[in-house]
Design a protein around this motif. Structure first.
Motif, PDB file in Angstrom:
ATOM      1  N   UNK A   1       8.866 -19.471  11.210  1.00 51.89           N
ATOM      2  CA  UNK A   1       8.906 -18.240  10.423  1.00 51.89           C
ATOM      3  C   UNK A   1      10.166 -17.450  10.729  1.00 51.89           C
ATOM      4  N   UNK A   2      10.516 -17.376  12.009  1.00 51.00           N
ATOM      5  CA  UNK A   2      11.734 -16.664  12.408  1.00 51.00           C
ATOM      6  C   UNK A   2      12.955 -17.351  11.809  1.00 51.00           C
ATOM      7  N   UNK A   3      12.995 -18.671  11.866  1.00 53.92           N
ATOM      8  CA  UNK A   3      14.119 -19.418  11.305  1.00 53.92           C
ATOM      9  C   UNK A   3      14.227 -19.164   9.809  1.00 53.92           C
ATOM     10  N   UNK A   4      13.097 -19.116   9.120  1.00 50.98           N
ATOM     11  CA  UNK A   4      13.105 -18.851   7.676  1.00 50.98           C
ATOM     12  C   UNK A   4      13.607 -17.442   7.391  1.00 50.98           C
ATOM     13  N   UNK A   5      13.143 -16.458   8.191  1.00 54.33           N
ATOM     14  CA  UNK A   5      13.613 -15.074   8.000  1.00 54.33           C
ATOM     15  C   UNK A   5      15.108 -14.965   8.244  1.00 54.33           C
ATOM     16  N   UNK A   6      15.591 -15.623   9.287  1.00 53.64           N
ATOM     17  CA  UNK A   6      17.013 -15.574   9.619  1.00 53.64           C
ATOM     18  C   UNK A   6      17.852 -16.248   8.535  1.00 53.64           C
ATOM     19  N   UNK A   7      17.352 -17.351   8.008  1.00 52.64           N
ATOM     20  CA  UNK A   7      18.063 -18.039   6.930  1.00 52.64           C
ATOM     21  C   UNK A   7      18.122 -17.161   5.687  1.00 52.64           C
ATOM     22  N   UNK A   8      17.023 -16.519   5.360  1.00 53.06           N
ATOM     23  CA  UNK A   8      16.980 -15.638   4.200  1.00 53.06           C
ATOM     24  C   UNK A   8      17.924 -14.454   4.371  1.00 53.06           C
ATOM     25  N   UNK A   9      17.924 -13.863   5.563  1.00 52.69           N
ATOM     26  CA  UNK A   9      18.810 -12.713   5.773  1.00 52.69           C
ATOM     27  C   UNK A   9      20.279 -13.139   5.758  1.00 52.69           C
ATOM     28  N   UNK A  10      20.576 -14.335   6.260  1.00 54.87           N
ATOM     29  CA  UNK A  10      21.955 -14.835   6.220  1.00 54.87           C
ATOM     30  C   UNK A  10      22.410 -15.056   4.776  1.00 54.87           C
ATOM     31  N   UNK A  11      21.492 -15.534   3.932  1.00 55.49           N
ATOM     32  CA  UNK A  11      21.821 -15.704   2.510  1.00 55.49           C
ATOM     33  C   UNK A  11      22.102 -14.359   1.866  1.00 55.49           C
ATOM     34  N   UNK A  12      21.319 -13.347   2.244  1.00 57.29           N
ATOM     35  CA  UNK A  12      21.518 -12.009   1.707  1.00 57.29           C
ATOM     36  C   UNK A  12      22.892 -11.462   2.135  1.00 57.29           C
ATOM     37  N   UNK A  13      23.243 -11.708   3.386  1.00 60.25           N
ATOM     38  CA  UNK A  13      24.558 -11.293   3.883  1.00 60.25           C
ATOM     39  C   UNK A  13      25.653 -11.971   3.066  1.00 60.25           C
ATOM     40  N   UNK A  14      25.505 -13.265   2.824  1.00 57.62           N
ATOM     41  CA  UNK A  14      26.534 -13.987   2.072  1.00 57.62           C
ATOM     42  C   UNK A  14      26.605 -13.531   0.614  1.00 57.62           C
ATOM     43  N   UNK A  15      25.474 -13.133   0.050  1.00 60.72           N
ATOM     44  CA  UNK A  15      25.506 -12.581  -1.310  1.00 60.72           C
ATOM     45  C   UNK A  15      26.289 -11.277  -1.331  1.00 60.72           C
ATOM     46  N   UNK A  16      26.117 -10.470  -0.297  1.00 54.78           N
ATOM     47  CA  UNK A  16      26.862  -9.215  -0.209  1.00 54.78           C
ATOM     48  C   UNK A  16      28.350  -9.487   0.023  1.00 54.78           C
ATOM     49  N   UNK A  17      28.652 -10.481   0.840  1.00 54.91           N
ATOM     50  CA  UNK A  17      30.057 -10.858   1.054  1.00 54.91           C
ATOM     51  C   UNK A  17      30.673 -11.308  -0.269  1.00 54.91           C
ATOM     52  N   UNK A  18      29.942 -12.127  -1.012  1.00 53.75           N
ATOM     53  CA  UNK A  18      30.452 -12.599  -2.305  1.00 53.75           C
ATOM     54  C   UNK A  18      30.621 -11.433  -3.283  1.00 53.75           C
ATOM     55  N   UNK A  19      29.702 -10.500  -3.254  1.00 54.85           N
ATOM     56  CA  UNK A  19      29.820  -9.318  -4.121  1.00 54.85           C
ATOM     57  C   UNK A  19      31.115  -8.578  -3.810  1.00 54.85           C
ATOM     58  N   UNK A  20      31.400  -8.417  -2.543  1.00 55.71           N
ATOM     59  CA  UNK A  20      32.656  -7.740  -2.173  1.00 55.71           C
ATOM     60  C   UNK A  20      33.863  -8.529  -2.660  1.00 55.71           C
ATOM     61  N   UNK A  21      33.835  -9.854  -2.452  1.00 49.84           N
ATOM     62  CA  UNK A  21      34.943 -10.692  -2.884  1.00 49.84           C
ATOM     63  C   UNK A  21      35.115 -10.642  -4.403  1.00 49.84           C
TER      64      UNK A  21
ATOM     65  N   UNK B   1      39.552  -8.575   5.037  1.00 58.51           N
ATOM     66  CA  UNK B   1      39.399  -9.541   3.945  1.00 58.51           C
ATOM     67  C   UNK B   1      39.504 -10.986   4.424  1.00 58.51           C
ATOM     68  N   UNK B   2      40.328 -11.226   5.412  1.00 59.88           N
ATOM     69  CA  UNK B   2      40.494 -12.598   5.925  1.00 59.88           C
ATOM     70  C   UNK B   2      39.227 -13.130   6.585  1.00 59.88           C
ATOM     71  N   UNK B   3      38.325 -12.233   6.960  1.00 56.08           N
ATOM     72  CA  UNK B   3      37.089 -12.640   7.624  1.00 56.08           C
ATOM     73  C   UNK B   3      35.933 -12.894   6.654  1.00 56.08           C
ATOM     74  N   UNK B   4      36.164 -12.744   5.385  1.00 59.18           N
ATOM     75  CA  UNK B   4      35.104 -12.926   4.391  1.00 59.18           C
ATOM     76  C   UNK B   4      34.935 -14.412   4.066  1.00 59.18           C
ATOM     77  N   UNK B   5      34.380 -15.131   5.022  1.00 58.05           N
ATOM     78  CA  UNK B   5      34.179 -16.579   4.895  1.00 58.05           C
ATOM     79  C   UNK B   5      32.711 -16.912   5.134  1.00 58.05           C
ATOM     80  N   UNK B   6      32.381 -18.178   5.044  1.00 54.43           N
ATOM     81  CA  UNK B   6      31.026 -18.634   5.330  1.00 54.43           C
ATOM     82  C   UNK B   6      30.614 -18.350   6.775  1.00 54.43           C
ATOM     83  N   UNK B   7      31.611 -18.153   7.631  1.00 48.62           N
ATOM     84  CA  UNK B   7      31.316 -17.869   9.035  1.00 48.62           C
ATOM     85  C   UNK B   7      30.514 -16.584   9.200  1.00 48.62           C
ATOM     86  N   UNK B   8      30.669 -15.640   8.302  1.00 46.44           N
ATOM     87  CA  UNK B   8      29.922 -14.383   8.395  1.00 46.44           C
ATOM     88  C   UNK B   8      28.422 -14.678   8.356  1.00 46.44           C
ATOM     89  N   UNK B   9      27.996 -15.453   7.401  1.00 43.20           N
ATOM     90  CA  UNK B   9      26.579 -15.813   7.286  1.00 43.20           C
ATOM     91  C   UNK B   9      26.102 -16.666   8.444  1.00 43.20           C
TER      92      UNK B   9
END
Length: 93
Positions: free
Chosen positions: A22-42, A75-83
Motif C-alpha cells: 500500500x505504501x509503495x502504491x501511494x508513493x508511486x501515485x504521489x511520484x506520478x502527481x509530482x511528474x504531472x506538475x513538473x510537466x505542467x511547468x515545462x 529548469x535544468x532539474x526538471x527531469x524524470x529524476x524529480x519523480x
C-alpha cells in the motif's frame, strides 16, 4: 488447531507485506502527481493553475507547498529524476 496457528502466522506475515505494498502504491501515485506538475511547468502552465489542481488532489497546504517547490526548481532539474527521488524519499519514510 494447527491450521489456525498456521493461518494466524500467514495473516501476521501478510499484514506488513500488505502495508508495504500500500505504501509503495501511494508513493508511486504521489511520484506520478509530482511528474504531472513538473510537466505542467515545462508546458508553461502557470503556477497558480498547477497549485489549484494539486490542492484539489491533496490538501490546501500540501498542494501549495508542492507547487511552490516544483516551480522553484532550476529548469535544468526538471527531469524524470524529480519523480524518482520523490518516490525514493516517500518509500524511505
Amino acid at each position: 488447531m494447527r491450521n489456525l496457528v498456521v493461518l494466524g502466522l500467514v495473516l501476521a506475515a501478510a499484514t506488513p507485506l500488505s502495508a508495504q505494498s500500500e505504501k509503495a502504491a501511494r508513493c508511486e501515485t504521489s511520484a506520478k502527481m509530482v511528474m504531472e506538475a513538473v510537466q505542467a511547468r515545462k508546458d508553461g502552465i502557470p503556477l497558480k493553475r498547477t497549485e489549484r489542481e494539486l490542492r484539489r488532489a491533496l490538501d490546501r497546504d500540501t498542494g501549495a507547498s508542492l507547487a511552490q517547490w516544483i516551480y522553484g526548481l532550476p529548469e535544468k532539474d526538471l527531469t524524470l529524476d524529480v519523480g524518482r527521488k520523490w518516490e525514493q524519499e516517500c518509500l524511505a519514510q
